[in-house]
Design an enzyme around this catalytic site. Sequence first.
Site, PDB file in Angstrom:
ATOM      1  N   TYR A  36      13.899   5.215  -2.577  1.00 60.54           N
ATOM      2  CA  TYR A  36      12.650   4.565  -2.135  1.00 60.54           C
ATOM      3  C   TYR A  36      11.484   5.543  -2.255  1.00 60.54           C
ATOM      4  O   TYR A  36      10.448   5.220  -2.867  1.00 60.54           O
ATOM      5  CB  TYR A  36      12.793   4.087  -0.677  1.00 60.54           C
ATOM      6  CG  TYR A  36      11.460   3.784  -0.014  1.00 60.54           C
ATOM      7  CD1 TYR A  36      10.666   2.717  -0.452  1.00 60.54           C
ATOM      8  CD2 TYR A  36      10.980   4.569   1.048  1.00 60.54           C
ATOM      9  CE1 TYR A  36       9.429   2.450   0.149  1.00 60.54           C
ATOM     10  CE2 TYR A  36       9.754   4.300   1.647  1.00 60.54           C
ATOM     11  CZ  TYR A  36       8.984   3.241   1.191  1.00 60.54           C
ATOM     12  OH  TYR A  36       7.765   2.977   1.778  1.00 60.54           O
ATOM     13  N   THR A  84       3.296   6.108   1.370  1.00 65.57           N
ATOM     14  CA  THR A  84       4.056   6.535   2.545  1.00 65.57           C
ATOM     15  C   THR A  84       4.100   8.060   2.659  1.00 65.57           C
ATOM     16  O   THR A  84       3.949   8.767   1.661  1.00 65.57           O
ATOM     17  CB  THR A  84       5.499   5.979   2.422  1.00 65.57           C
ATOM     18  OG1 THR A  84       6.345   6.671   3.325  1.00 65.57           O
ATOM     19  CG2 THR A  84       6.076   6.196   1.034  1.00 65.57           C
ATOM     20  N   ASP A  85       4.377   8.534   3.864  1.00 68.87           N
ATOM     21  CA  ASP A  85       4.570   9.986   4.056  1.00 68.87           C
ATOM     22  C   ASP A  85       5.889  10.456   3.442  1.00 68.87           C
ATOM     23  O   ASP A  85       6.094  11.664   3.254  1.00 68.87           O
ATOM     24  CB  ASP A  85       4.506  10.348   5.550  1.00 68.87           C
ATOM     25  CG  ASP A  85       5.520   9.603   6.418  1.00 68.87           C
ATOM     26  OD1 ASP A  85       6.276   8.757   5.896  1.00 68.87           O
ATOM     27  OD2 ASP A  85       5.555   9.886   7.637  1.00 68.87           O
ATOM     28  N   GLU A  86       6.783   9.499   3.125  1.00 73.44           N
ATOM     29  CA  GLU A  86       8.117   9.911   2.653  1.00 73.44           C
ATOM     30  C   GLU A  86       8.074  10.590   1.292  1.00 73.44           C
ATOM     31  O   GLU A  86       9.029  11.249   0.890  1.00 73.44           O
ATOM     32  CB  GLU A  86       9.070   8.709   2.639  1.00 73.44           C
ATOM     33  CG  GLU A  86       9.130   8.061   4.007  1.00 73.44           C
ATOM     34  CD  GLU A  86      10.277   7.103   4.227  1.00 73.44           C
ATOM     35  OE1 GLU A  86      11.299   7.217   3.542  1.00 73.44           O
ATOM     36  OE2 GLU A  86      10.134   6.242   5.115  1.00 73.44           O
ATOM     37  N   LYS A 136       8.106   5.374  -4.726  1.00 70.37           N
ATOM     38  CA  LYS A 136       6.728   5.367  -4.211  1.00 70.37           C
ATOM     39  C   LYS A 136       5.959   6.567  -4.774  1.00 70.37           C
ATOM     40  O   LYS A 136       4.780   6.443  -5.121  1.00 70.37           O
ATOM     41  CB  LYS A 136       6.718   5.413  -2.676  1.00 70.37           C
ATOM     42  CG  LYS A 136       7.219   4.171  -1.990  1.00 70.37           C
ATOM     43  CD  LYS A 136       6.406   2.911  -2.267  1.00 70.37           C
ATOM     44  CE  LYS A 136       5.020   2.947  -1.668  1.00 70.37           C
ATOM     45  NZ  LYS A 136       4.323   1.632  -1.823  1.00 70.37           N
TER      46      LYS A 136
HETATM   47  P1  NAD Z   1       7.837  -5.262   3.610  1.00 74.03           P
HETATM   48  O1  NAD Z   1       9.139  -4.978   2.957  1.00 74.03           O
HETATM   49  O2  NAD Z   1       7.785  -5.850   4.978  1.00 74.03           O
HETATM   50  O3  NAD Z   1       6.963  -6.246   2.684  1.00 74.03           O
HETATM   51  C1  NAD Z   1       6.891  -6.110   1.316  1.00 74.03           C
HETATM   52  C2  NAD Z   1       6.298  -7.398   0.751  1.00 74.03           C
HETATM   53  O4  NAD Z   1       6.177  -7.255  -0.669  1.00 74.03           O
HETATM   54  C3  NAD Z   1       7.167  -8.626   1.008  1.00 74.03           C
HETATM   55  O5  NAD Z   1       6.374  -9.702   1.459  1.00 74.03           O
HETATM   56  C4  NAD Z   1       7.764  -8.935  -0.363  1.00 74.03           C
HETATM   57  O6  NAD Z   1       8.034 -10.323  -0.557  1.00 74.03           O
HETATM   58  C5  NAD Z   1       6.664  -8.436  -1.287  1.00 74.03           C
HETATM   59  N1  NAD Z   1       7.157  -8.101  -2.619  1.00 74.03           N
HETATM   60  C6  NAD Z   1       8.254  -7.342  -2.933  1.00 74.03           C
HETATM   61  N2  NAD Z   1       8.411  -7.284  -4.262  1.00 74.03           N
HETATM   62  C7  NAD Z   1       7.378  -7.992  -4.806  1.00 74.03           C
HETATM   63  C8  NAD Z   1       6.997  -8.288  -6.136  1.00 74.03           C
HETATM   64  N3  NAD Z   1       7.713  -7.849  -7.176  1.00 74.03           N
HETATM   65  N4  NAD Z   1       5.891  -9.040  -6.337  1.00 74.03           N
HETATM   66  C9  NAD Z   1       5.169  -9.508  -5.285  1.00 74.03           C
HETATM   67  N5  NAD Z   1       5.502  -9.263  -4.016  1.00 74.03           N
HETATM   68  C10 NAD Z   1       6.594  -8.528  -3.772  1.00 74.03           C
HETATM   69  O7  NAD Z   1       7.041  -3.897   3.538  1.00 74.03           O
HETATM   70  P2  NAD Z   1       6.001  -3.259   4.559  1.00 74.03           P
HETATM   71  O8  NAD Z   1       6.752  -2.514   5.589  1.00 74.03           O
HETATM   72  O9  NAD Z   1       5.019  -4.280   4.950  1.00 74.03           O
HETATM   73  O10 NAD Z   1       5.318  -2.180   3.601  1.00 74.03           O
HETATM   74  C11 NAD Z   1       4.189  -2.535   2.814  1.00 74.03           C
HETATM   75  C12 NAD Z   1       3.749  -1.328   2.008  1.00 74.03           C
HETATM   76  O11 NAD Z   1       3.444  -0.249   2.886  1.00 74.03           O
HETATM   77  C13 NAD Z   1       4.815  -0.801   1.042  1.00 74.03           C
HETATM   78  O12 NAD Z   1       4.173  -0.401  -0.134  1.00 74.03           O
HETATM   79  C14 NAD Z   1       5.400   0.407   1.773  1.00 74.03           C
HETATM   80  O13 NAD Z   1       5.883   1.359   0.857  1.00 74.03           O
HETATM   81  C15 NAD Z   1       4.185   0.908   2.514  1.00 74.03           C
HETATM   82  N6  NAD Z   1       4.462   1.637   3.763  1.00 74.03           N
HETATM   83  C16 NAD Z   1       5.275   1.084   4.717  1.00 74.03           C
HETATM   84  C17 NAD Z   1       5.494   1.776   5.913  1.00 74.03           C
HETATM   85  C18 NAD Z   1       6.351   1.183   7.001  1.00 74.03           C
HETATM   86  O14 NAD Z   1       6.650   1.873   7.982  1.00 74.03           O
HETATM   87  N7  NAD Z   1       6.766  -0.067   6.932  1.00 74.03           N
HETATM   88  C19 NAD Z   1       4.898   3.020   6.120  1.00 74.03           C
HETATM   89  C20 NAD Z   1       4.068   3.542   5.112  1.00 74.03           C
HETATM   90  C21 NAD Z   1       3.854   2.837   3.942  1.00 74.03           C
HETATM   91  P1  TYD Z   2      13.596   3.190   9.285  1.00 73.57           P
HETATM   92  O1  TYD Z   2      12.957   2.257  10.257  1.00 73.57           O
HETATM   93  O2  TYD Z   2      14.578   2.648   8.311  1.00 73.57           O
HETATM   94  O3  TYD Z   2      12.397   3.935   8.541  1.00 73.57           O
HETATM   95  P2  TYD Z   2      12.447   5.224   7.534  1.00 73.57           P
HETATM   96  O4  TYD Z   2      13.820   5.487   7.112  1.00 73.57           O
HETATM   97  O5  TYD Z   2      11.583   4.726   6.421  1.00 73.57           O
HETATM   98  O6  TYD Z   2      11.839   6.348   8.317  1.00 73.57           O
HETATM   99  O7  TYD Z   2      14.310   4.362  10.099  1.00 73.57           O
HETATM  100  C1  TYD Z   2      13.591   5.160  11.014  1.00 73.57           C
HETATM  101  C2  TYD Z   2      14.541   6.203  11.551  1.00 73.57           C
HETATM  102  O8  TYD Z   2      15.545   5.551  12.325  1.00 73.57           O
HETATM  103  C3  TYD Z   2      15.259   6.972  10.474  1.00 73.57           C
HETATM  104  O9  TYD Z   2      15.446   8.311  10.908  1.00 73.57           O
HETATM  105  C4  TYD Z   2      16.617   6.279  10.391  1.00 73.57           C
HETATM  106  C5  TYD Z   2      16.857   5.827  11.817  1.00 73.57           C
HETATM  107  N1  TYD Z   2      17.665   4.594  11.976  1.00 73.57           N
HETATM  108  C6  TYD Z   2      18.774   4.604  12.818  1.00 73.57           C
HETATM  109  O10 TYD Z   2      19.109   5.617  13.459  1.00 73.57           O
HETATM  110  N2  TYD Z   2      19.485   3.453  12.949  1.00 73.57           N
HETATM  111  C7  TYD Z   2      19.181   2.314  12.270  1.00 73.57           C
HETATM  112  O11 TYD Z   2      19.907   1.281  12.423  1.00 73.57           O
HETATM  113  C8  TYD Z   2      18.021   2.316  11.428  1.00 73.57           C
HETATM  114  C9  TYD Z   2      17.629   1.085  10.656  1.00 73.57           C
HETATM  115  C10 TYD Z   2      17.284   3.491  11.298  1.00 73.57           C
END
Ligand code: NAD
Ligand code: TYD
Length: 361
Positions: free
Chosen positions: A161, A135-137, A165
Amino acid sequence: MKNVLVTGGAGFIGSNFVRYLLKAEALARVINLDVLTYAGSLENLNELPDVSRHTFVQGDIGDRALVEELFRRYEIDTVVHFAAESHVDRSILGPQLFVQTNVMGTFTLLDVARQVWLNEKSIPLEEVLFHHISTDEVFGSLASCDPAFSESTPYAPNSPYAASKAASDHLVRAYGHTYHLPVTITNCSNNYGPYQFPEKLIPLMILNGIDGKPLPVYGDGLQIRDWLFVEDHCEAIHRVLRKGQTGETYNIGGNNQPTNLEIINTICEILDEKLPSSPQVPHKKLINHVTDRPGHDRRYAMDIHKIQNELGWQPSQDLESGLRLTVDWYLAHPEWVEAIRKQQGYQTWLAQNYQKRGAAG
Ligand code: NAD
Ligand code: TYD
């Protein structure tokens, strides 16, 4: 890329990626390892293009015996590692699970890959790859005048988080450097699109808007994220698997930086247009500023020149078109939404995260 172990393939991005890969790679077999936490669901794996090439295994990435068995039984040559605890707010309330899954789980996968690929030499080294999704975070927060994050920006994670990561990224890099495990890493900005669990900003706002519930904006709502439609992320990962340089990291992003309030306003306008006879019109009246997230990162922005120049990837959806597709998907899938609403723990999470938040000060 014959036998691909996708971890977390029942979650949001992972399930979109499994669908994408089965279409893009006609010969690849996908072994999908997912423990099915609250964020994972088999309902996310409906409508796969070729189920005969998909094997689902319910299990934990931290279970070394299971992971070793899968590597050997399915002769895994490619790992695409999504599995993680992924929500910042949950990491603030309960960080331990994030260290367990994101750090120890990634360590276990890497160490099994080292054992089977490097020590046992089960498959020629030029045919294997461990790809890690990040992630960019990990880069921390930008001030309004700072340049976007590049691949060489120093890590400065702020939330539990992001720190977990960052730790996992460092382990992947170290396994590449020390043991010469073939690895690649992608750091992506905020994703949105079909199958996203409604704890994240965009699906939460869409569903609350449809239901006439308050739209909880943390603090002043002027925080900035770089948003990417999930299928564009899947395509970028596929490019890296096919053409990426081993040992490299690539930033992925949507090339847009709206404030949270701008996103929420756009969602409200799309809902007004799609649901003109709803009593919630205008949906903007539901916007409600609430107490901010502790340690809230102000701004993320991604410099995506490297993946554009080296691998020829760029996003195909802009924010408006991607949000329209997303709203349409949530409106067309009430049964998916209902299943999550009924899930044990979801209402408890909403109460835990939102009930105690007062109005923004
Ligand atoms: P999500 O929370 O929707 O899905 C995570 C999945 O991992 C779930 O299906 C969960 O059951 C599984 N999981 C959790 N713990 C596990 C374990 N111990 N063993 C096996 N499976 C397990 O997450 P997402 O949003 O799909 O993100 C997927 C990946 O992408 C993550 O690594 C996250 O850090 C990264 N990512 C997400 C975003 C975003 O905006 N959602 C952006 C950049 C990177
Ligand atoms: P989120 O979707 O949780 O992603 P991340 O924190 O990983 O960027 O949140 C995106 C942005 O939206 C973040 O600045 C927090 C804000 N946010 C709210 O303002 N209200 C909410 O209920 C949620 C879930 C997020």
